[in-house]
Scaffold this motif. Sequence first.
Motif, PDB file in Angstrom:
ATOM      1  N   LEU A 126       0.852  -1.191   0.000  1.00  0.00           N
ATOM      2  CA  LEU A 126       0.000   0.000   0.000  1.00  0.00           C
ATOM      3  C   LEU A 126       0.886   1.239   0.000  1.00  0.00           C
ATOM      4  N   THR A 127       0.664   2.104  -0.996  1.00  0.00           N
ATOM      5  CA  THR A 127       1.520   3.266  -1.210  1.00  0.00           C
ATOM      6  C   THR A 127       0.667   4.527  -1.287  1.00  0.00           C
ATOM      7  N   PRO A 128       1.094   5.651  -0.682  1.00  0.00           N
ATOM      8  CA  PRO A 128       0.348   6.909  -0.828  1.00  0.00           C
ATOM      9  C   PRO A 128       0.169   7.257  -2.302  1.00  0.00           C
ATOM     10  N   LEU A 129      -0.955   7.873  -2.628  1.00  0.00           N
ATOM     11  CA  LEU A 129      -1.271   8.172  -4.023  1.00  0.00           C
ATOM     12  C   LEU A 129      -0.197   9.017  -4.693  1.00  0.00           C
ATOM     13  N   ASP A 130       0.347   9.979  -3.983  1.00  0.00           N
ATOM     14  CA  ASP A 130       1.320  10.863  -4.614  1.00  0.00           C
ATOM     15  C   ASP A 130       2.690  10.219  -4.823  1.00  0.00           C
ATOM     16  N   PRO A 147     -14.360  -0.130  -3.219  1.00  0.00           N
ATOM     17  CA  PRO A 147     -15.580   0.698  -3.398  1.00  0.00           C
ATOM     18  C   PRO A 147     -15.220   2.142  -3.728  1.00  0.00           C
ATOM     19  N   GLY A 148     -16.043   2.758  -4.551  1.00  0.00           N
ATOM     20  CA  GLY A 148     -15.833   4.153  -4.917  1.00  0.00           C
ATOM     21  C   GLY A 148     -15.864   4.337  -6.424  1.00  0.00           C
ATOM     22  N   ARG A 149     -16.074   5.615  -6.860  1.00  0.00           N
ATOM     23  CA  ARG A 149     -16.158   5.912  -8.288  1.00  0.00           C
ATOM     24  C   ARG A 149     -14.844   6.477  -8.810  1.00  0.00           C
ATOM     25  N   THR A 150     -14.066   7.167  -7.985  1.00  0.00           N
ATOM     26  CA  THR A 150     -12.788   7.732  -8.431  1.00  0.00           C
ATOM     27  C   THR A 150     -11.638   7.025  -7.701  1.00  0.00           C
ATOM     28  N   ILE A 151     -10.448   7.305  -8.199  1.00  0.00           N
ATOM     29  CA  ILE A 151      -9.277   6.684  -7.567  1.00  0.00           C
ATOM     30  C   ILE A 151      -9.122   7.169  -6.139  1.00  0.00           C
ATOM     31  N   ALA A 152      -9.421   8.473  -5.910  1.00  0.00           N
ATOM     32  CA  ALA A 152      -9.295   9.010  -4.558  1.00  0.00           C
ATOM     33  C   ALA A 152     -10.274   8.337  -3.606  1.00  0.00           C
ATOM     34  N   GLU A 153     -11.499   8.048  -4.115  1.00  0.00           N
ATOM     35  CA  GLU A 153     -12.469   7.377  -3.263  1.00  0.00           C
ATOM     36  C   GLU A 153     -12.042   5.926  -2.999  1.00  0.00           C
ATOM     37  N   ARG A 154     -11.505   5.278  -4.028  1.00  0.00           N
ATOM     38  CA  ARG A 154     -11.077   3.894  -3.856  1.00  0.00           C
ATOM     39  C   ARG A 154      -9.859   3.795  -2.922  1.00  0.00           C
ATOM     40  N   ALA A 155      -9.080   4.874  -2.802  1.00  0.00           N
ATOM     41  CA  ALA A 155      -7.912   4.867  -1.926  1.00  0.00           C
ATOM     42  C   ALA A 155      -8.287   4.895  -0.457  1.00  0.00           C
ATOM     43  N   GLY A 156      -9.522   5.258  -0.130  1.00  0.00           N
ATOM     44  CA  GLY A 156      -9.988   5.244   1.242  1.00  0.00           C
ATOM     45  C   GLY A 156      -9.448   6.398   2.057  1.00  0.00           C
ATOM     46  N   PRO A 157      -9.721   6.373   3.361  1.00  0.00           N
ATOM     47  CA  PRO A 157      -9.298   7.482   4.222  1.00  0.00           C
ATOM     48  C   PRO A 157      -7.774   7.654   4.278  1.00  0.00           C
ATOM     49  N   ALA A 158      -7.044   6.561   4.166  1.00  0.00           N
ATOM     50  CA  ALA A 158      -5.576   6.653   4.259  1.00  0.00           C
ATOM     51  C   ALA A 158      -4.958   7.108   2.953  1.00  0.00           C
ATOM     52  N   GLN A 159      -5.785   7.168   1.874  1.00  0.00           N
ATOM     53  CA  GLN A 159      -5.304   7.587   0.551  1.00  0.00           C
ATOM     54  C   GLN A 159      -4.092   6.751   0.107  1.00  0.00           C
ATOM     55  N   ARG A 160      -4.256   5.420   0.225  1.00  0.00           N
ATOM     56  CA  ARG A 160      -3.230   4.502  -0.210  1.00  0.00           C
ATOM     57  C   ARG A 160      -3.832   3.449  -1.120  1.00  0.00           C
ATOM     58  N   ILE A 161      -3.092   3.044  -2.113  1.00  0.00           N
ATOM     59  CA  ILE A 161      -3.528   1.967  -2.991  1.00  0.00           C
ATOM     60  C   ILE A 161      -2.375   0.978  -3.163  1.00  0.00           C
ATOM     61  N   LEU A 162      -2.726  -0.223  -3.618  1.00  0.00           N
ATOM     62  CA  LEU A 162      -1.708  -1.244  -3.830  1.00  0.00           C
ATOM     63  C   LEU A 162      -0.964  -0.953  -5.125  1.00  0.00           C
ATOM     64  N   SER A 163       0.356  -0.846  -5.036  1.00  0.00           N
ATOM     65  CA  SER A 163       1.153  -0.565  -6.227  1.00  0.00           C
ATOM     66  C   SER A 163       2.469  -1.340  -6.159  1.00  0.00           C
ATOM     67  N   THR A 164       3.193  -1.335  -7.268  1.00  0.00           N
ATOM     68  CA  THR A 164       4.488  -2.014  -7.348  1.00  0.00           C
ATOM     69  C   THR A 164       5.586  -1.075  -6.845  1.00  0.00           C
ATOM     70  N   VAL A 165       6.400  -1.589  -5.904  1.00  0.00           N
ATOM     71  CA  VAL A 165       7.489  -0.809  -5.321  1.00  0.00           C
ATOM     72  C   VAL A 165       8.793  -1.588  -5.515  1.00  0.00           C
ATOM     73  N   ARG A 166       9.845  -0.871  -5.874  1.00  0.00           N
ATOM     74  CA  ARG A 166      11.148  -1.493  -6.072  1.00  0.00           C
ATOM     75  C   ARG A 166      12.086  -1.152  -4.915  1.00  0.00           C
ATOM     76  N   TYR A 167      12.744  -2.184  -4.408  1.00  0.00           N
ATOM     77  CA  TYR A 167      13.699  -2.014  -3.316  1.00  0.00           C
ATOM     78  C   TYR A 167      15.063  -2.550  -3.740  1.00  0.00           C
ATOM     79  N   GLU A 168      16.125  -1.856  -3.308  1.00  0.00           N
ATOM     80  CA  GLU A 168      17.472  -2.357  -3.548  1.00  0.00           C
ATOM     81  C   GLU A 168      17.717  -3.603  -2.709  1.00  0.00           C
ATOM     82  N   ASN A 169      18.309  -4.616  -3.340  1.00  0.00           N
ATOM     83  CA  ASN A 169      18.611  -5.861  -2.636  1.00  0.00           C
ATOM     84  C   ASN A 169      20.044  -6.269  -2.963  1.00  0.00           C
TER      85      ASN A 169
END
Length: 456
Positions: A126-130, A147-169
């Motif tokens: 879960l990553t902040p929208l920005d 649930p929701g009609r826009t991405i902001a609504e689907r992000a919920g109160p925490a304004q986070r959505i599931l996205s791909t994140v890259r980490y150095e390993n």
Amino acid sequence: MSGSFRGEVRKLLLHPYPKRARDQNPSREGFPIRPPLNNEPRTADEEFASDTLRRMNEVLARIQELEDALDDPSQIWPRLRGAWKRAEDEADPRMSEIVRQAREISPVLKDLEKRIRRVLRRTRELTPLDRVQEMDRASMLWLSRQPGRTIAERAGPAQRILSTVRYENFDTLENRVFHSYVRLAALVAREWQREHRQAHGSDRFRLVDTLRLRCRAIACDLEALGVGLAEPGTTPNYVLMQDRGYRTVRQNWVRLLRRERILDDLWAWQAQTWTDFAVLAIVLAIDELDEARPIAQSPIVWRQEAFKGRWFDQDRPLAVFWLEETGRIVEVQARPEQPGPLLTLARAHVSLRVTDPTRTELPRRIAVWTPHAMQRMDIQVGGEDAASRLSEIGQVASGEIMRDGLILTPAQGDPQHLVASRGKAHVDVIALDASGVSLALGMEALREFIRRDIWR
């Protein structure tokens, strides 16, 4: 060694030293076991095992110096003699694999330390929208189910959505090999320094110490980055084969791993290694005579790995010398395939054959015994027993004369030279070590024996 006397086959068997505390076939107890790396001796038994390992490494170093001398076949013995002369100075420590690596690999380590290879591994969280930069199919499906009609609504109160994140390993195969190497190199360097405390001010000591400190620092950095350790026998990947720095590290790691396996084999067959050391010492003592002229020498084949304590093979005799002033030919023979009846009775693996080409008398054979023991043998008793044996052999009719003998045995820090006689039989017993003052005194005693006994 297998020979025959009057049609009866007689064999001399050599059993290896045990690698474990209780070895079978035959059953043996009380032998010291080779101490592991980074093991500081705390008891008397561990101290004895550590001293035994140090002396074994000294003998091994003298033999391995033959490999460098073989680069110039016409100057083998002068070059080897120069290396042994340097070994008489304990402040000049022996060459070894870790010393060679300390000379060659420092620039490689410095380069890799600056560019430790890393990869970017993808994960979903879960990553902040920005801060969302990438989404894959699974992330899009997750977003569509919210649930929701826009991405902001689907992000919920925490304004986070599931996205791909890259980490150095940094936990890659090449770095695991790197980590394993620096740890092993630091342990081997520490062991080498412990064996050469008296050479604290030498260039080699400082070189090895620098390598040890650098390897320890790199090991700490890699551990902090979460890099694991590679198992021996790991199949190399593309980076380990193609990247020059990582390839060099892997090659040196394999050499150190091979060194541990070789040491196990050498520990078991120290008596074989000591015999080769004694043979080289005899050749050097003869070659140092002003009148000695080498007229023949068998090819010496150096092995990449020792086999049952032996690093090289040679034909028989190993070397033949012409003594111009004395008028005699001296052959150095080691491990004869078909020993004559006198050598079979003497049970000696090494001998000198002395002939006078201007006279018709029988050639003389000097028996050379090379007994090896982890504790110092009683050389007085050994010399008397050998002289008694030669006195009995002197009664046997043969095409040779054997009245003289030589015993070369480890001094265990207490060099000594004595002569035992029984009738016409004479035996010199020389206890020497492979480095320091003990080597210098032993070689001088051996030269004295050669100068005196060839005339007898």
